[in-house]
Design a protein around this motif. Structure first.
Motif, PDB file in Angstrom:
ATOM      1  N   ILE A 163      -0.389   8.455   4.192  1.00  0.00           N
ATOM      2  CA  ILE A 163      -1.492   9.357   3.847  1.00  0.00           C
ATOM      3  C   ILE A 163      -2.743   8.665   4.355  1.00  0.00           C
ATOM      4  N   LYS A 164      -3.286   9.168   5.440  1.00  0.00           N
ATOM      5  CA  LYS A 164      -4.424   8.509   6.073  1.00  0.00           C
ATOM      6  C   LYS A 164      -5.770   9.035   5.587  1.00  0.00           C
ATOM      7  N   ASP A 165      -5.790  10.249   5.093  1.00  0.00           N
ATOM      8  CA  ASP A 165      -7.036  10.863   4.652  1.00  0.00           C
ATOM      9  C   ASP A 165      -7.472  10.272   3.310  1.00  0.00           C
ATOM     10  N   ARG A 166      -8.590   9.583   3.306  1.00  0.00           N
ATOM     11  CA  ARG A 166      -9.088   8.929   2.091  1.00  0.00           C
ATOM     12  C   ARG A 166      -9.445   9.935   0.992  1.00  0.00           C
ATOM     13  N   GLU A 167      -9.885  11.114   1.388  1.00  0.00           N
ATOM     14  CA  GLU A 167     -10.227  12.143   0.391  1.00  0.00           C
ATOM     15  C   GLU A 167      -8.982  12.608  -0.364  1.00  0.00           C
ATOM     16  N   ILE A 168      -7.858  12.712   0.329  1.00  0.00           N
ATOM     17  CA  ILE A 168      -6.605  13.098  -0.335  1.00  0.00           C
ATOM     18  C   ILE A 168      -6.183  11.999  -1.300  1.00  0.00           C
ATOM     19  N   VAL A 169      -6.250  10.754  -0.859  1.00  0.00           N
ATOM     20  CA  VAL A 169      -5.890   9.632  -1.736  1.00  0.00           C
ATOM     21  C   VAL A 169      -6.805   9.618  -2.957  1.00  0.00           C
ATOM     22  N   LYS A 170      -8.100   9.832  -2.750  1.00  0.00           N
ATOM     23  CA  LYS A 170      -9.038   9.854  -3.874  1.00  0.00           C
ATOM     24  C   LYS A 170      -8.698  10.985  -4.832  1.00  0.00           C
ATOM     25  N   SER A 171      -8.366  12.165  -4.314  1.00  0.00           N
ATOM     26  CA  SER A 171      -8.033  13.281  -5.203  1.00  0.00           C
ATOM     27  C   SER A 171      -6.736  13.005  -5.969  1.00  0.00           C
ATOM     28  N   LEU A 172      -5.772  12.315  -5.339  1.00  0.00           N
ATOM     29  CA  LEU A 172      -4.534  11.941  -6.031  1.00  0.00           C
ATOM     30  C   LEU A 172      -4.804  10.917  -7.132  1.00  0.00           C
ATOM     31  N   PHE A 227      -0.102  20.799  -9.509  1.00  0.00           N
ATOM     32  CA  PHE A 227       1.282  20.549  -9.135  1.00  0.00           C
ATOM     33  C   PHE A 227       1.525  20.970  -7.684  1.00  0.00           C
ATOM     34  N   VAL A 228       1.056  22.139  -7.311  1.00  0.00           N
ATOM     35  CA  VAL A 228       1.245  22.645  -5.946  1.00  0.00           C
ATOM     36  C   VAL A 228       0.564  21.717  -4.935  1.00  0.00           C
ATOM     37  N   ILE A 229      -0.667  21.316  -5.226  1.00  0.00           N
ATOM     38  CA  ILE A 229      -1.414  20.435  -4.319  1.00  0.00           C
ATOM     39  C   ILE A 229      -0.733  19.072  -4.202  1.00  0.00           C
ATOM     40  N   ASN A 230      -0.376  18.474  -5.340  1.00  0.00           N
ATOM     41  CA  ASN A 230       0.257  17.156  -5.329  1.00  0.00           C
ATOM     42  C   ASN A 230       1.609  17.208  -4.628  1.00  0.00           C
ATOM     43  N   HIS A 231       2.393  18.247  -4.904  1.00  0.00           N
ATOM     44  CA  HIS A 231       3.721  18.346  -4.299  1.00  0.00           C
ATOM     45  C   HIS A 231       3.620  18.519  -2.781  1.00  0.00           C
ATOM     46  N   ALA A 232       2.628  19.261  -2.332  1.00  0.00           N
ATOM     47  CA  ALA A 232       2.416  19.413  -0.888  1.00  0.00           C
ATOM     48  C   ALA A 232       2.066  18.062  -0.265  1.00  0.00           C
ATOM     49  N   ALA A 233       1.222  17.276  -0.938  1.00  0.00           N
ATOM     50  CA  ALA A 233       0.869  15.940  -0.435  1.00  0.00           C
ATOM     51  C   ALA A 233       2.104  15.046  -0.409  1.00  0.00           C
ATOM     52  N   LEU A 234       2.943  15.143  -1.433  1.00  0.00           N
ATOM     53  CA  LEU A 234       4.173  14.358  -1.488  1.00  0.00           C
ATOM     54  C   LEU A 234       5.087  14.698  -0.309  1.00  0.00           C
ATOM     55  N   LEU A 235       5.275  15.977  -0.035  1.00  0.00           N
ATOM     56  CA  LEU A 235       6.149  16.390   1.070  1.00  0.00           C
ATOM     57  C   LEU A 235       5.585  15.966   2.433  1.00  0.00           C
ATOM     58  N   ARG A 236       4.272  16.086   2.611  1.00  0.00           N
ATOM     59  CA  ARG A 236       3.650  15.636   3.872  1.00  0.00           C
ATOM     60  C   ARG A 236       3.788  14.129   4.031  1.00  0.00           C
ATOM     61  N   PHE A 237       3.636  13.392   2.928  1.00  0.00           N
ATOM     62  CA  PHE A 237       3.776  11.938   2.933  1.00  0.00           C
ATOM     63  C   PHE A 237       5.184  11.539   3.345  1.00  0.00           C
ATOM     64  N   LYS A 238       6.183  12.210   2.786  1.00  0.00           N
ATOM     65  CA  LYS A 238       7.579  11.911   3.148  1.00  0.00           C
ATOM     66  C   LYS A 238       7.824  12.167   4.632  1.00  0.00           C
ATOM     67  N   LYS A 239       7.221  13.225   5.145  1.00  0.00           N
ATOM     68  CA  LYS A 239       7.440  13.604   6.544  1.00  0.00           C
ATOM     69  C   LYS A 239       6.711  12.665   7.508  1.00  0.00           C
ATOM     70  N   SER A 240       5.467  12.319   7.192  1.00  0.00           N
ATOM     71  CA  SER A 240       4.652  11.530   8.122  1.00  0.00           C
ATOM     72  C   SER A 240       4.764  10.023   7.903  1.00  0.00           C
ATOM     73  N   GLY A 241       5.115   9.618   6.674  1.00  0.00           N
ATOM     74  CA  GLY A 241       5.221   8.194   6.372  1.00  0.00           C
ATOM     75  C   GLY A 241       3.932   7.546   5.911  1.00  0.00           C
ATOM     76  N   LYS A 245       0.835  -1.199   0.000  1.00  0.00           N
ATOM     77  CA  LYS A 245       0.000   0.000   0.000  1.00  0.00           C
ATOM     78  C   LYS A 245       0.876   1.257   0.000  1.00  0.00           C
ATOM     79  N   THR A 246       1.918   1.255   0.809  1.00  0.00           N
ATOM     80  CA  THR A 246       2.828   2.393   0.864  1.00  0.00           C
ATOM     81  C   THR A 246       3.513   2.599  -0.483  1.00  0.00           C
ATOM     82  N   ASN A 247       3.974   1.515  -1.098  1.00  0.00           N
ATOM     83  CA  ASN A 247       4.634   1.623  -2.401  1.00  0.00           C
ATOM     84  C   ASN A 247       3.691   2.153  -3.474  1.00  0.00           C
ATOM     85  N   GLU A 248       2.442   1.751  -3.434  1.00  0.00           N
ATOM     86  CA  GLU A 248       1.465   2.247  -4.411  1.00  0.00           C
ATOM     87  C   GLU A 248       1.224   3.745  -4.218  1.00  0.00           C
ATOM     88  N   LEU A 249       1.200   4.200  -2.965  1.00  0.00           N
ATOM     89  CA  LEU A 249       1.038   5.635  -2.704  1.00  0.00           C
ATOM     90  C   LEU A 249       2.269   6.412  -3.166  1.00  0.00           C
TER      91      LEU A 249
END
Length: 124
Positions: A67-76, A51-65, A9-13
């Protein structure tokens, strides 16, 4: 037993956010090339915004390890589908002229490959 599932799951994200990032970056960078056909104003704004939205999600993902919010995953996922659709439509004319066209997945992948990217993602 569930570690395998969690790793997959992590690798797919990782693949999702990086593939979006690579595709959006390339669209933006291609506009800087001399003689590039300008993007429609609304599409250019959409690309920059995503790009700005996706890059912010990428940086938060790297920091937290994760992505728990299903809405963010759905938008990605929705963004990835939109990018795939755009890519397929863009490449259709090249196929008509027998120009070799790679798949979206082959075009937008890290140079070091996915396995190495998965391994090093949180250590960069």
């Amino acid at each position: 037993m569930f570690k395998w599932f969690f790793n997959r799951k992590t690798n797919e994200l990782i693949k999702l956010v990086l593939q979006n990032d690579i595709a959006l970056s390339q669209i933006i960078d291609m506009q800087q090339l001399e003689g590039a056909k300008p993007l429609h104003k609304d599409f250019a704004k959409w690309v920059q915004n995503r790009f700005v939205i996706n890059h912010a999600a990428l940086l938060r993902f790297k920091k937290s390890g994760s992505i728990k919010d299903r809405e963010i995953v759905k938008s990605l996922l929705d963004l990835n589908m939109d990018l795939r659709r755009w890519y397929d439509e863009s490449m259709e004319n090249l196929k008509f002229y027998n120009w070799p066209v790679k798949s979206f997945d082959d075009t937008y992948k890290p140079l070091i490959g996915w396995d190495r990217t998965y391994k090093d993602f949180f250590n960069e």
